[in-house]
Design a protein around this motif. Structure first.
Motif, PDB file in Angstrom:
ATOM      1  N   GLU A 196     114.558  21.956 -75.756  1.00 36.99           N
ATOM      2  CA  GLU A 196     114.177  21.827 -74.346  1.00 36.99           C
ATOM      3  C   GLU A 196     112.785  21.256 -74.126  1.00 36.99           C
ATOM      4  OE1 GLU A 196     114.759  25.665 -72.652  1.00 36.99           O
ATOM      5  OE2 GLU A 196     116.953  25.619 -72.881  1.00 36.99           O
ATOM      6  N   VAL A 197     112.172  20.703 -75.178  1.00 36.93           N
ATOM      7  CA  VAL A 197     110.837  20.120 -75.026  1.00 36.93           C
ATOM      8  C   VAL A 197     110.833  18.693 -75.543  1.00 36.93           C
ATOM      9  CG1 VAL A 197     109.697  22.361 -75.239  1.00 36.93           C
ATOM     10  CG2 VAL A 197     110.047  20.963 -77.278  1.00 36.93           C
ATOM     11  N   GLU A 198     109.848  17.919 -75.103  1.00 41.38           N
ATOM     12  CA  GLU A 198     109.712  16.537 -75.551  1.00 41.38           C
ATOM     13  C   GLU A 198     109.055  16.459 -76.929  1.00 41.38           C
ATOM     14  OE1 GLU A 198     110.847  13.769 -74.207  1.00 41.38           O
ATOM     15  OE2 GLU A 198     111.791  14.887 -72.556  1.00 41.38           O
ATOM     16  N   ALA A 199     108.003  17.263 -77.132  1.00 41.71           N
ATOM     17  CA  ALA A 199     107.264  17.237 -78.398  1.00 41.71           C
ATOM     18  C   ALA A 199     107.994  18.095 -79.433  1.00 41.71           C
ATOM     19  CB  ALA A 199     105.841  17.742 -78.184  1.00 41.71           C
ATOM     20  N   LYS A 200     109.087  17.585 -79.975  1.00 39.47           N
ATOM     21  CA  LYS A 200     109.970  18.374 -80.821  1.00 39.47           C
ATOM     22  C   LYS A 200     109.349  18.692 -82.179  1.00 39.47           C
ATOM     23  CE  LYS A 200     114.164  16.739 -78.557  1.00 39.47           C
ATOM     24  NZ  LYS A 200     114.319  17.980 -77.788  1.00 39.47           N
ATOM     25  N   ASP A 250     116.324  27.583 -81.185  1.00 37.42           N
ATOM     26  CA  ASP A 250     117.079  26.397 -80.783  1.00 37.42           C
ATOM     27  C   ASP A 250     116.554  25.840 -79.464  1.00 37.42           C
ATOM     28  OD1 ASP A 250     119.004  24.425 -80.820  1.00 37.42           O
ATOM     29  OD2 ASP A 250     120.602  25.707 -80.090  1.00 37.42           O
ATOM     30  N   ASP A 251     116.359  26.714 -78.493  1.00 38.67           N
ATOM     31  CA  ASP A 251     115.872  26.276 -77.181  1.00 38.67           C
ATOM     32  C   ASP A 251     114.450  25.739 -77.256  1.00 38.67           C
ATOM     33  OD1 ASP A 251     118.289  27.034 -76.124  1.00 38.67           O
ATOM     34  OD2 ASP A 251     117.561  28.928 -75.277  1.00 38.67           O
ATOM     35  N   ALA A 252     113.629  26.359 -78.139  1.00 43.24           N
ATOM     36  CA  ALA A 252     112.229  25.944 -78.246  1.00 43.24           C
ATOM     37  C   ALA A 252     112.103  24.488 -78.684  1.00 43.24           C
ATOM     38  CB  ALA A 252     111.491  26.849 -79.239  1.00 43.24           C
ATOM     39  N   VAL A 253     113.079  24.014 -79.454  1.00 40.93           N
ATOM     40  CA  VAL A 253     113.059  22.620 -79.909  1.00 40.93           C
ATOM     41  C   VAL A 253     113.831  21.720 -78.950  1.00 40.93           C
ATOM     42  CG1 VAL A 253     113.700  21.044 -81.783  1.00 40.93           C
ATOM     43  CG2 VAL A 253     112.830  23.336 -82.310  1.00 40.93           C
TER      44      VAL A 253
END
Length: 348
Positions: free
Chosen positions: A61-65, A56-59
């Motif tokens: 918390e980043v711009e390049a989802k 969940d956080d990996a997607v």
């Protein structure tokens, strides 16, 4: 399921400790409820939730989802190959999917749910919202049921119901928070029927009688699914029922709190205090041994694929989950919530 070259656990004691701490800080509700689980379920559950939290956080918390979602799919492929990346959550989850015969379709569906988020999809209908909820919530319910060594299709169908109900409650609670982040999960056809303009609401999130009626409608759907899920709890090992019932009751209570606030989840965010959680915990422990209704309902159309995936995955017979530590877990949880409640009162 892909075979692993070795049957030895990949996760170390240090990995398990790290995953436990990650859940303590990142998933407080689950961490609290986990104290009611037998150790045989609790330990792998930390590995499961640690990976779900990481994903969940990996997607989120980043711009390049979209790239992040594809990266998660690659990590999950390695997990099922028994060659996880060098991360405590990956190693622990690799052990979990192997030891509990979790079909790959289930966690890959979870990643699909994250993909929907990455694309900014808004559900056009309530069925689309249930399909989304099946991926981001029912998948976890199915995996938790498998950790309890339960593969009964009826139990899995009700676990899916509970997952969807919890997700609907989350959505009802977080309407304002989601809108301020540019997200909207309320069904677009419901909003149209109520006379709510989605674009205008996202541009300026404010409560209105029309929006509140949609939130109330969503909570009513969640309540129906909470009721359906009760029968599935009776199909779980007795040692596991208090934890699942307490989670269901606490989430349902979030919906009641939204109601008490006039269905305004834009300017306020509902929560359940420690004292009320303690009361619900006691209620869950009492309900765990009470007779439950018999329900022979099929799974929701949107969750049936998860039940079918488990039915296709062969697994050996397992010994029942041990009852030995259940009473101790209940007492420990009571003590923890009492301490938290006293601390909360002192702050006030």
């Amino acid at each position: 399921m892909l075979p692993r070259s070795s049957d030895r656990p990949l996760a170390s004691e240090a990995d398990h400790a790290i995953n436990k701490e990650a859940i303590r800080g990142g998933s407080k509700s689950f961490y609290s409820a986990s104290w009611l689980l037998p150790e045989s379920v609790r330990r792998p559950a930390f590995g499961l939730y640690a990976f779900c939290r990481l994903a969940d956080d990996a997607v989120d918390e980043v711009e390049a989802k979209k790239a992040a979602v594809e990266r998660l799919r690659q990590r999950l492929t390695r997990i099922y190959a028994g060659d996880p990346e060098d991360h405590p959550a990956d190693r622990a989850f690799s052990d979990v999917v192997r030891d509990y015969y979790i079909p790959p379709e289930v966690p890959f569906a979870l990643i699909d749910g994250f993909a929907w988020d990455s694309e900014g999809r808004m559900p056009a209908t309530f069925s689309e919202l249930r399909a989304y909820s099946a991926r981001v919530a029912s998948t976890v319910g199915v995996m938790m049921t498998l950790l309890m060594r339960v593969r009964d299709p009826a139990a899995l169908a009700r676990a899916c119901d509970l997952g969807v109900a919890m997700q609907l409650t989350n959505i009802a609670r977080d309407v304002g928070e989601d809108a301020r982040a540019g997200r909207l999960y309320l069904p677009l056809d419901w909003l149209a029927e109520a006379g709510v303009d989605p674009e205008a609401f996202l541009a300026k999130p404010e409560p209105s009688p029309a929006l509140k009626s949609v939130v109330a409608r969503l909570l009513a759907e969640a309540d129906a699914l909470y009721e359906r899920s009760r029968e599935g709890v009776a199909r779980l090992p007795l040692a596991c029922r208090p934890a699942i019932l307490s989670a269901a009751l606490i989430y349902c209570e979030i919906g009641r709190e939204v109601e008490r606030r006039g269905h305004d989840s834009v300017t306020t965010r509902a929560y359940v205090g420690h004292r009320r959680k303690l009361a619900l915990l006691a209620e869950a422990s009492a309900r765990a041994i009470a007779p439950q209704p018999v329900l022979e309902a099929p799974p929701l159309p949107e969750t049936a694929f998860l039940v079918e995936a488990v039915e296709r995955e062969p697994a050996p017979d397992f010994a029942p989950v041990n009852l030995r530590t259940r009473a101790l877990r209940v007492l420990e949880m009571f003590e923890r919530l009492e301490r938290m409640d006293r601390a909360e009162q002192m702050v006030r």
